[in-house]
Write a protein that holds these residues in place. Structure first.
Motif, PDB file in Angstrom:
ATOM      1  N   GLY A  61     -46.122  36.745  32.247  1.00 54.35           N
ATOM      2  CA  GLY A  61     -45.534  35.920  33.305  1.00 54.35           C
ATOM      3  C   GLY A  61     -46.249  36.054  34.628  1.00 54.35           C
ATOM      4  N   HIS A  62     -45.670  35.420  35.642  1.00 58.37           N
ATOM      5  CA  HIS A  62     -46.270  35.413  36.986  1.00 58.37           C
ATOM      6  C   HIS A  62     -45.224  35.886  37.995  1.00 58.37           C
ATOM      7  CE1 HIS A  62     -48.876  33.950  40.254  1.00 58.37           C
ATOM      8  NE2 HIS A  62     -47.745  33.630  40.848  1.00 58.37           N
ATOM      9  N   PRO A  63     -45.456  37.039  38.647  1.00 53.76           N
ATOM     10  CA  PRO A  63     -44.480  37.528  39.625  1.00 53.76           C
ATOM     11  C   PRO A  63     -44.647  36.850  40.976  1.00 53.76           C
ATOM     12  CG  PRO A  63     -46.287  39.106  39.380  1.00 53.76           C
ATOM     13  CD  PRO A  63     -46.608  37.950  38.476  1.00 53.76           C
ATOM     14  N   VAL A  64     -43.520  36.547  41.614  1.00 57.27           N
ATOM     15  CA  VAL A  64     -43.552  35.988  42.978  1.00 57.27           C
ATOM     16  C   VAL A  64     -42.727  36.910  43.873  1.00 57.27           C
ATOM     17  CG1 VAL A  64     -43.039  34.017  44.453  1.00 57.27           C
ATOM     18  CG2 VAL A  64     -43.791  33.642  42.089  1.00 57.27           C
ATOM     19  N   TYR A  65     -43.441  37.691  44.693  1.00 55.28           N
ATOM     20  CA  TYR A  65     -42.791  38.653  45.596  1.00 55.28           C
ATOM     21  C   TYR A  65     -42.288  37.924  46.841  1.00 55.28           C
ATOM     22  CZ  TYR A  65     -42.523  42.373  49.117  1.00 55.28           C
ATOM     23  OH  TYR A  65     -42.103  43.217  50.119  1.00 55.28           O
ATOM     24  N   THR A  66     -41.057  38.189  47.214  1.00 57.36           N
ATOM     25  CA  THR A  66     -40.475  37.546  48.395  1.00 57.36           C
ATOM     26  C   THR A  66     -39.674  38.568  49.190  1.00 57.36           C
ATOM     27  OG1 THR A  66     -40.198  35.551  47.064  1.00 57.36           O
ATOM     28  CG2 THR A  66     -39.099  35.578  49.189  1.00 57.36           C
ATOM     29  N   ARG A  67     -39.937  38.656  50.496  1.00 55.00           N
ATOM     30  CA  ARG A  67     -39.151  39.522  51.370  1.00 55.00           C
ATOM     31  C   ARG A  67     -37.798  38.870  51.658  1.00 55.00           C
ATOM     32  NH1 ARG A  67     -40.125  44.665  52.593  1.00 55.00           N
ATOM     33  NH2 ARG A  67     -38.929  44.269  54.477  1.00 55.00           N
ATOM     34  N   GLY A  68     -36.773  39.709  51.743  1.00 54.96           N
ATOM     35  CA  GLY A  68     -35.437  39.195  52.003  1.00 54.96           C
ATOM     36  C   GLY A  68     -35.355  38.327  53.246  1.00 54.96           C
ATOM     37  N   GLU A  69     -36.088  38.743  54.313  1.00 54.40           N
ATOM     38  CA  GLU A  69     -35.973  37.992  55.567  1.00 54.40           C
ATOM     39  C   GLU A  69     -36.597  36.597  55.463  1.00 54.40           C
ATOM     40  OE1 GLU A  69     -37.307  41.074  55.303  1.00 54.40           O
ATOM     41  OE2 GLU A  69     -39.128  41.300  56.523  1.00 54.40           O
ATOM     42  N   GLU A  70     -37.492  36.427  54.482  1.00 49.99           N
ATOM     43  CA  GLU A  70     -38.100  35.110  54.294  1.00 49.99           C
ATOM     44  C   GLU A  70     -37.069  34.094  53.812  1.00 49.99           C
ATOM     45  OE1 GLU A  70     -41.583  36.351  51.830  1.00 49.99           O
ATOM     46  OE2 GLU A  70     -42.051  34.212  52.008  1.00 49.99           O
ATOM     47  N   ILE A  71     -36.256  34.526  52.836  1.00 47.76           N
ATOM     48  CA  ILE A  71     -35.286  33.578  52.280  1.00 47.76           C
ATOM     49  C   ILE A  71     -33.942  33.637  53.017  1.00 47.76           C
ATOM     50  CG2 ILE A  71     -36.285  33.343  49.992  1.00 47.76           C
ATOM     51  CD1 ILE A  71     -34.349  35.451  49.033  1.00 47.76           C
ATOM     52  N   GLY A  72     -33.652  34.766  53.667  1.00 43.49           N
ATOM     53  CA  GLY A  72     -32.465  34.878  54.519  1.00 43.49           C
ATOM     54  C   GLY A  72     -31.167  34.612  53.777  1.00 43.49           C
ATOM     55  N   PHE A  73     -30.812  35.516  52.850  1.00 45.87           N
ATOM     56  CA  PHE A  73     -29.545  35.394  52.138  1.00 45.87           C
ATOM     57  C   PHE A  73     -28.390  35.273  53.136  1.00 45.87           C
ATOM     58  CE2 PHE A  73     -31.016  37.889  48.138  1.00 45.87           C
ATOM     59  CZ  PHE A  73     -31.109  36.731  47.383  1.00 45.87           C
ATOM     60  N   ASP A  74     -27.644  34.198  53.074  1.00 41.58           N
ATOM     61  CA  ASP A  74     -26.442  33.976  53.895  1.00 41.58           C
ATOM     62  C   ASP A  74     -26.746  33.807  55.391  1.00 41.58           C
ATOM     63  OD1 ASP A  74     -24.720  33.852  51.742  1.00 41.58           O
ATOM     64  OD2 ASP A  74     -24.207  35.983  51.845  1.00 41.58           O
ATOM     65  N   THR A  75     -28.024  33.724  55.761  1.00 43.93           N
ATOM     66  CA  THR A  75     -28.348  33.373  57.151  1.00 43.93           C
ATOM     67  C   THR A  75     -29.134  32.059  57.130  1.00 43.93           C
ATOM     68  OG1 THR A  75     -30.296  34.822  57.046  1.00 43.93           O
ATOM     69  CG2 THR A  75     -28.326  35.711  58.103  1.00 43.93           C
ATOM     70  N   ARG A  76     -30.255  32.032  56.401  1.00 45.15           N
ATOM     71  CA  ARG A  76     -31.020  30.780  56.294  1.00 45.15           C
ATOM     72  C   ARG A  76     -30.316  29.814  55.341  1.00 45.15           C
ATOM     73  NH1 ARG A  76     -35.812  28.759  53.615  1.00 45.15           N
ATOM     74  NH2 ARG A  76     -36.966  27.446  55.057  1.00 45.15           N
ATOM     75  N   GLU A  77     -29.873  30.362  54.198  1.00 48.82           N
ATOM     76  CA  GLU A  77     -29.037  29.592  53.262  1.00 48.82           C
ATOM     77  C   GLU A  77     -28.233  30.564  52.405  1.00 48.82           C
ATOM     78  OE1 GLU A  77     -31.362  27.123  50.566  1.00 48.82           O
ATOM     79  OE2 GLU A  77     -33.085  28.442  50.798  1.00 48.82           O
ATOM     80  N   THR A  78     -27.255  30.058  51.695  1.00 54.75           N
ATOM     81  CA  THR A  78     -26.364  30.963  50.958  1.00 54.75           C
ATOM     82  C   THR A  78     -27.091  31.595  49.767  1.00 54.75           C
ATOM     83  OG1 THR A  78     -25.579  29.287  49.413  1.00 54.75           O
ATOM     84  CG2 THR A  78     -24.356  29.496  51.491  1.00 54.75           C
ATOM     85  N   VAL A  79     -26.555  32.717  49.325  1.00 53.33           N
ATOM     86  CA  VAL A  79     -27.075  33.381  48.121  1.00 53.33           C
ATOM     87  C   VAL A  79     -27.062  32.390  46.956  1.00 53.33           C
ATOM     88  CG1 VAL A  79     -26.545  35.189  46.428  1.00 53.33           C
ATOM     89  CG2 VAL A  79     -26.341  35.677  48.883  1.00 53.33           C
ATOM     90  N   GLU A  80     -26.004  31.590  46.877  1.00 50.22           N
ATOM     91  CA  GLU A  80     -25.866  30.660  45.746  1.00 50.22           C
ATOM     92  C   GLU A  80     -26.924  29.550  45.810  1.00 50.22           C
ATOM     93  OE1 GLU A  80     -23.324  31.895  47.529  1.00 50.22           O
ATOM     94  OE2 GLU A  80     -22.338  33.059  45.948  1.00 50.22           O
ATOM     95  N   ASP A  81     -27.201  29.045  47.016  1.00 50.06           N
ATOM     96  CA  ASP A  81     -28.221  27.986  47.126  1.00 50.06           C
ATOM     97  C   ASP A  81     -29.601  28.526  46.770  1.00 50.06           C
ATOM     98  OD1 ASP A  81     -26.256  26.236  47.846  1.00 50.06           O
ATOM     99  OD2 ASP A  81     -26.783  26.150  49.980  1.00 50.06           O
ATOM    100  N   VAL A  82     -29.918  29.727  47.247  1.00 51.25           N
ATOM    101  CA  VAL A  82     -31.212  30.349  46.897  1.00 51.25           C
ATOM    102  C   VAL A  82     -31.313  30.490  45.382  1.00 51.25           C
ATOM    103  CG1 VAL A  82     -32.580  32.474  47.026  1.00 51.25           C
ATOM    104  CG2 VAL A  82     -31.381  31.642  49.068  1.00 51.25           C
TER     105      VAL A  82
END
Ligand code: CP
Ligand code: NVA
Length: 298
Positions: A61-82
């Protein structure tokens, strides 16, 4: 279609736990061929990020590393939308989070398996690596007495679940207020094996084949540092404490470690320390966990 997540060791039956361990040490299968795996980190990491990235590659497979602040759980968008968006791109979503509720919310709406890469509650990938290491260096887990000295934290909880489900004995030596509450001990006792707890670290290690510890200050607890250093000061795993364990007892630590705090340098770097083998088995364990959730969800 059933989706199997791995948020806690107890998401597995005993048979499934044994199967994950067998998959871990077997030759890698290309179960992630052409698929992405999201690796979301709200906290820092060395072992977890690198072992998961390499396991994904070894499984095709192909891993995609993402920092939490990039996606912003519950700040940029909800956990469910992410989660609902990402599960359209990837075969597995893996996350290291502050609140365990974040991974349970992800699992509740994900179209693909969710793997917990450490939460405030648990660290199942670490526990898999730990029992693989014990089996390799100390023998079958059901014959082992494993002492946990220090904080009853995420690593302790997952380790205890794995050891007890495999029929082993867990002996906790934790200070009051940082120990396993009575209801938690009752829950653990129902898993199998045998479990006991004392606030005396010396009593806890008597007869232990393995003495395991972890930092006194977990990620997210930095403000409690001074108070915790005081409470845990007599819980250092040093050569005196190791001398109270079974002859030839092994030392384990999930790392990162703090020489002179929870463990003395001579024990951490000594001949009976399994810490590097244990860290390397994070890759072994990551392969087994990813293979299991992918195959069980097909
Ligand atoms: N043991 C462990 O999870 O290490 P990292 O925080 O470096 O991933
Ligand atoms: N208990 C530690 C483990 C680090 C791998 C923490 O949560 O920070």
């Amino acid at each position: 279609m059933t989706i199997r997540h791995l948020l806690d060791i107890t998401d597995l039956t005993v048979g499934e736990l044994r199967h994950v361990l067998a998959l871990s040490t077997a030759a890698p299968k290309k179960v992630l061929d052409g698929e992405g795996v999201a690796l979301i980190f709200e906290k820092p990491s060395n072992r977890t990020r690198h072992s998961m990235e390499m396991a994904v590659v070894q499984l095709g497979g192909h891993p995609v590393y993402t920092r939490g602040e990039e996606i912003g759980f519950d700040t940029r968008e909800t956990v469910e939308d992410v989660t609902r968006i990402m599960s359209g791109y990837h075969g597995v979503l893996a996350a290291r989070v502050f609140a365990h509720a974040t991974v349970t919310r992800m699992a509740a709406c994900s179209a693909v398996p969710v793997v917990n890469m450490l939460s405030d509650r648990s660290h199942p990938l670490q526990a898999l690596a730990d029992v693989i290491t014990m089996k390799e260096h100390c023998g079958p887990v059901d014959d082992l007495v494993v002492a946990w000295v220090g904080d009853y934290n995420n690593v302790a909880r997952s380790l205890a679940e794995a050891v007890l489900m495999l029929g082993g004995t867990m002996s906790f030596g934790c200070p009051a207020g940082y120990d396993a509450p009575a209801a938690e001990l009752t829950r653990l006792a129902a898993l199998g094996g045998s479990v006991s707890q004392t606030d005396d670290p010396h009593a806890a290690v008597v007869g232990a084949h393995v003495v395991h510890t972890d930092t006194w200050i977990s990620m997210g607890q930095e403000e409690e540092s001074a108070a915790r250093r005081k409470v845990f000061s007599s819980y250092i795993v040093d050569s005196t404490l190791m001398g109270d364990a079974a002859p030839g007892a092994k030392f384990m630590h999930c790392m990162p470690a703090h020489r002179g705090e929870e463990v003395s340098a001579d024990v951490f770097d000594g001949d009976n320390s399994l810490v590097i083998a244990q860290g390397h088995h994070r890759l072994t364990a990551a392969r087994g966990a990813l293979t299991f959730v992918r195959e069980a969800s097909r």
